[in-house]
Design a protein around this motif. Sequence first.
Motif, PDB file in Angstrom:
ATOM      1  N   VAL A 177      16.969 -15.329  -3.408  1.00  0.00           N
ATOM      2  CA  VAL A 177      16.227 -15.014  -4.639  1.00  0.00           C
ATOM      3  C   VAL A 177      15.906 -13.522  -4.702  1.00  0.00           C
ATOM      4  O   VAL A 177      15.957 -12.899  -5.770  1.00  0.00           O
ATOM      5  CB  VAL A 177      14.948 -15.863  -4.730  1.00  0.00           C
ATOM      6  N   HIS A 178      15.590 -12.919  -3.564  1.00  0.00           N
ATOM      7  CA  HIS A 178      15.377 -11.469  -3.531  1.00  0.00           C
ATOM      8  C   HIS A 178      16.614 -10.729  -4.019  1.00  0.00           C
ATOM      9  O   HIS A 178      16.512  -9.762  -4.788  1.00  0.00           O
ATOM     10  CB  HIS A 178      15.046 -11.020  -2.108  1.00  0.00           C
ATOM     11  N   LEU A 179      17.783 -11.157  -3.556  1.00  0.00           N
ATOM     12  CA  LEU A 179      19.016 -10.478  -3.952  1.00  0.00           C
ATOM     13  C   LEU A 179      19.278 -10.624  -5.448  1.00  0.00           C
ATOM     14  O   LEU A 179      19.695  -9.666  -6.117  1.00  0.00           O
ATOM     15  CB  LEU A 179      20.203 -11.026  -3.156  1.00  0.00           C
ATOM     16  N   ILE A 180      19.021 -11.808  -5.992  1.00  0.00           N
ATOM     17  CA  ILE A 180      19.199 -12.011  -7.430  1.00  0.00           C
ATOM     18  C   ILE A 180      18.248 -11.119  -8.225  1.00  0.00           C
ATOM     19  O   ILE A 180      18.612 -10.512  -9.238  1.00  0.00           O
ATOM     20  CB  ILE A 180      18.981 -13.496  -7.795  1.00  0.00           C
ATOM     21  N   ASN A 181      17.014 -10.992  -7.742  1.00  0.00           N
ATOM     22  CA  ASN A 181      16.008 -10.192  -8.447  1.00  0.00           C
ATOM     23  C   ASN A 181      16.391  -8.723  -8.543  1.00  0.00           C
ATOM     24  O   ASN A 181      15.976  -8.022  -9.478  1.00  0.00           O
ATOM     25  CB  ASN A 181      14.660 -10.329  -7.736  1.00  0.00           C
ATOM     26  N   LEU A 182      17.196  -8.226  -7.604  1.00  0.00           N
ATOM     27  CA  LEU A 182      17.604  -6.822  -7.659  1.00  0.00           C
ATOM     28  C   LEU A 182      18.348  -6.486  -8.953  1.00  0.00           C
ATOM     29  O   LEU A 182      18.302  -5.343  -9.432  1.00  0.00           O
ATOM     30  CB  LEU A 182      18.498  -6.483  -6.459  1.00  0.00           C
ATOM     31  N   SER A 221       5.541  -9.002  -2.144  1.00  0.00           N
ATOM     32  CA  SER A 221       6.784  -8.931  -1.379  1.00  0.00           C
ATOM     33  C   SER A 221       8.007  -8.669  -2.246  1.00  0.00           C
ATOM     34  O   SER A 221       8.937  -7.966  -1.816  1.00  0.00           O
ATOM     35  CB  SER A 221       6.976 -10.219  -0.572  1.00  0.00           C
ATOM     36  N   ALA A 222       8.039  -9.208  -3.471  1.00  0.00           N
ATOM     37  CA  ALA A 222       9.192  -8.975  -4.343  1.00  0.00           C
ATOM     38  C   ALA A 222       9.265  -7.504  -4.749  1.00  0.00           C
ATOM     39  O   ALA A 222      10.349  -6.902  -4.766  1.00  0.00           O
ATOM     40  CB  ALA A 222       9.117  -9.869  -5.578  1.00  0.00           C
ATOM     41  N   SER A 223       8.114  -6.906  -5.069  1.00  0.00           N
ATOM     42  CA  SER A 223       8.096  -5.487  -5.439  1.00  0.00           C
ATOM     43  C   SER A 223       8.497  -4.611  -4.263  1.00  0.00           C
ATOM     44  O   SER A 223       9.269  -3.656  -4.410  1.00  0.00           O
ATOM     45  CB  SER A 223       6.694  -5.093  -5.919  1.00  0.00           C
ATOM     46  N   ARG A 224       7.981  -4.931  -3.068  1.00  0.00           N
ATOM     47  CA  ARG A 224       8.324  -4.142  -1.898  1.00  0.00           C
ATOM     48  C   ARG A 224       9.814  -4.238  -1.574  1.00  0.00           C
ATOM     49  O   ARG A 224      10.435  -3.264  -1.130  1.00  0.00           O
ATOM     50  CB  ARG A 224       7.475  -4.570  -0.694  1.00  0.00           C
ATOM     51  N   PHE A 225      10.393  -5.417  -1.767  1.00  0.00           N
ATOM     52  CA  PHE A 225      11.825  -5.582  -1.497  1.00  0.00           C
ATOM     53  C   PHE A 225      12.642  -4.659  -2.400  1.00  0.00           C
ATOM     54  O   PHE A 225      13.556  -3.970  -1.940  1.00  0.00           O
ATOM     55  CB  PHE A 225      12.236  -7.039  -1.722  1.00  0.00           C
ATOM     56  N   VAL A 226      12.311  -4.631  -3.689  1.00  0.00           N
ATOM     57  CA  VAL A 226      13.056  -3.787  -4.631  1.00  0.00           C
ATOM     58  C   VAL A 226      12.869  -2.314  -4.295  1.00  0.00           C
ATOM     59  O   VAL A 226      13.840  -1.545  -4.220  1.00  0.00           O
ATOM     60  CB  VAL A 226      12.598  -4.068  -6.078  1.00  0.00           C
ATOM     61  N   LYS A 227      11.621  -1.903  -4.072  1.00  0.00           N
ATOM     62  CA  LYS A 227      11.358  -0.485  -3.836  1.00  0.00           C
ATOM     63  C   LYS A 227      11.964  -0.008  -2.524  1.00  0.00           C
ATOM     64  O   LYS A 227      12.530   1.091  -2.447  1.00  0.00           O
ATOM     65  CB  LYS A 227       9.853  -0.219  -3.857  1.00  0.00           C
ATOM     66  N   ALA A 228      11.866  -0.824  -1.460  1.00  0.00           N
ATOM     67  CA  ALA A 228      12.454  -0.440  -0.184  1.00  0.00           C
ATOM     68  C   ALA A 228      13.980  -0.387  -0.280  1.00  0.00           C
ATOM     69  O   ALA A 228      14.617   0.493   0.328  1.00  0.00           O
ATOM     70  CB  ALA A 228      12.027  -1.415   0.912  1.00  0.00           C
ATOM     71  N   THR A 229      14.583  -1.302  -1.032  1.00  0.00           N
ATOM     72  CA  THR A 229      16.035  -1.271  -1.228  1.00  0.00           C
ATOM     73  C   THR A 229      16.451   0.013  -1.915  1.00  0.00           C
ATOM     74  O   THR A 229      17.434   0.670  -1.518  1.00  0.00           O
ATOM     75  CB  THR A 229      16.493  -2.492  -2.044  1.00  0.00           C
ATOM     76  N   PHE A 230      15.710   0.411  -2.944  1.00  0.00           N
ATOM     77  CA  PHE A 230      16.005   1.658  -3.659  1.00  0.00           C
ATOM     78  C   PHE A 230      15.845   2.866  -2.739  1.00  0.00           C
ATOM     79  O   PHE A 230      16.714   3.741  -2.668  1.00  0.00           O
ATOM     80  CB  PHE A 230      15.076   1.781  -4.865  1.00  0.00           C
ATOM     81  N   ALA A 231      14.735   2.918  -2.012  1.00  0.00           N
ATOM     82  CA  ALA A 231      14.468   4.059  -1.132  1.00  0.00           C
ATOM     83  C   ALA A 231      15.504   4.160  -0.022  1.00  0.00           C
ATOM     84  O   ALA A 231      15.973   5.261   0.318  1.00  0.00           O
ATOM     85  CB  ALA A 231      13.066   3.947  -0.543  1.00  0.00           C
ATOM     86  N   LEU A 252       9.952   3.457   4.989  1.00  0.00           N
ATOM     87  CA  LEU A 252       8.878   2.489   5.202  1.00  0.00           C
ATOM     88  C   LEU A 252       7.583   2.930   4.525  1.00  0.00           C
ATOM     89  O   LEU A 252       6.825   2.098   3.997  1.00  0.00           O
ATOM     90  CB  LEU A 252       8.649   2.280   6.699  1.00  0.00           C
ATOM     91  N   LYS A 253       7.308   4.228   4.514  1.00  0.00           N
ATOM     92  CA  LYS A 253       6.093   4.712   3.863  1.00  0.00           C
ATOM     93  C   LYS A 253       6.120   4.476   2.358  1.00  0.00           C
ATOM     94  O   LYS A 253       5.062   4.402   1.717  1.00  0.00           O
ATOM     95  CB  LYS A 253       5.894   6.200   4.166  1.00  0.00           C
ATOM     96  N   SER A 254       7.309   4.350   1.772  1.00  0.00           N
ATOM     97  CA  SER A 254       7.395   4.107   0.331  1.00  0.00           C
ATOM     98  C   SER A 254       6.803   2.762  -0.054  1.00  0.00           C
ATOM     99  O   SER A 254       6.486   2.530  -1.223  1.00  0.00           O
ATOM    100  CB  SER A 254       8.852   4.195  -0.135  1.00  0.00           C
ATOM    101  N   VAL A 255       6.636   1.861   0.933  1.00  0.00           N
ATOM    102  CA  VAL A 255       6.073   0.539   0.638  1.00  0.00           C
ATOM    103  C   VAL A 255       4.885   0.223   1.555  1.00  0.00           C
ATOM    104  O   VAL A 255       4.508  -0.940   1.712  1.00  0.00           O
ATOM    105  CB  VAL A 255       7.138  -0.576   0.753  1.00  0.00           C
ATOM    106  N   GLU A 256       4.292   1.241   2.175  1.00  0.00           N
ATOM    107  CA  GLU A 256       3.149   0.965   3.041  1.00  0.00           C
ATOM    108  C   GLU A 256       1.924   0.603   2.216  1.00  0.00           C
ATOM    109  O   GLU A 256       1.821   0.934   1.028  1.00  0.00           O
ATOM    110  CB  GLU A 256       2.851   2.166   3.939  1.00  0.00           C
TER     111      GLU A 256
END
Length: 325
Positions: A177-182, A221-231, A252-256
């Motif tokens: 589901v995380h991958l689909i949300n991207l 967690s969904a927001s952090r997944f997207v932002k960490a993937t982008f970063a 990692l600091k981008s989602v701390e």
Amino acid sequence: MCTSILYNSNEHYFGRNLDYEIAYGQKIVITPRNYEFDFHDLPSQKSHYAMIGVSVVDDNYPLYCDAINEKGLGVAGLNFEGPGQYFPVEKGKKNITSYELIAYLLSNYETVEDVKQGLADANISDISFSENLPAAVLHWMVADKTGKSIVIESSHKGLNIYENPVNVMTNNPVFPVHLINLSNYADVSPIQPTNFLAPKVELNMYSRGLGTHHLPGGMDSASRFVKATFALAHAPQGKSEIENVTNHLHVLKSVEQAKGLDEVGPDSYEYTMYSDCMNLEKGILYCTTYNDSRIRAVDMHKEDLDSEKLICYNLFKDQDIEYEN
């Protein structure tokens, strides 16, 4: 709630943010090759690969949050409350308790492909380490120095292993589901956007970074997944060990999480207790903590890896400020 990444440069760096509201006395722990693992439903193992990571130590047993071994395999356990489910011991299966999984995998395997084969007949059993330490509901990210990673999830559907093309993991929902949300953020970009809204109108691009305007910034967690993937996808490639460690920790600091932003109970807030970065080639663990932003390092190969006793270093220290005048 946590975030884990694999940063690939000229070498490979695995690590995570550990976000929680309670510390359990975690330390940086090296388990040498001849420390005996007395597994619950598997044969005891007197010799194995050495490993280093962040761990709670209870009754002289390392309960790793995340770690790597001397062969360049890394594993991190992240909260998976909700979808996660363990099962009773099943005859004919390789029964591994959740608290043993990191130690078992790092003791025996060198690559994610080895792990996939080794878990083909596995069952994550619903057995706690002790009454005081009940089994945490987790899923796991596994990475190696080929630059590949996988996600291991035990749910009501059983044990599932997923390829991880983005080398990022957070918490719920289930990994597919995380991958689909991207896909909802496919147009997010580090460059300024092209005006497709009104092409004949000269819009005032009032700020830099408008290409990231729709990037989520929540603690969920969904927001952090997207932002960490982008970063991570846009992180520069370092030319030195210091640059690579710095780049990894900045992702990692981008989602701390700062204290006071994620309430989990009355006057109780989840926050990023530590961030770590482990060089899969060199066996060095780098870390910062909430109260100490100075990067500290422990090199497993500077210890006697043929010994039988755990080697522990303090993880949490006070902030160290260098005054210039």
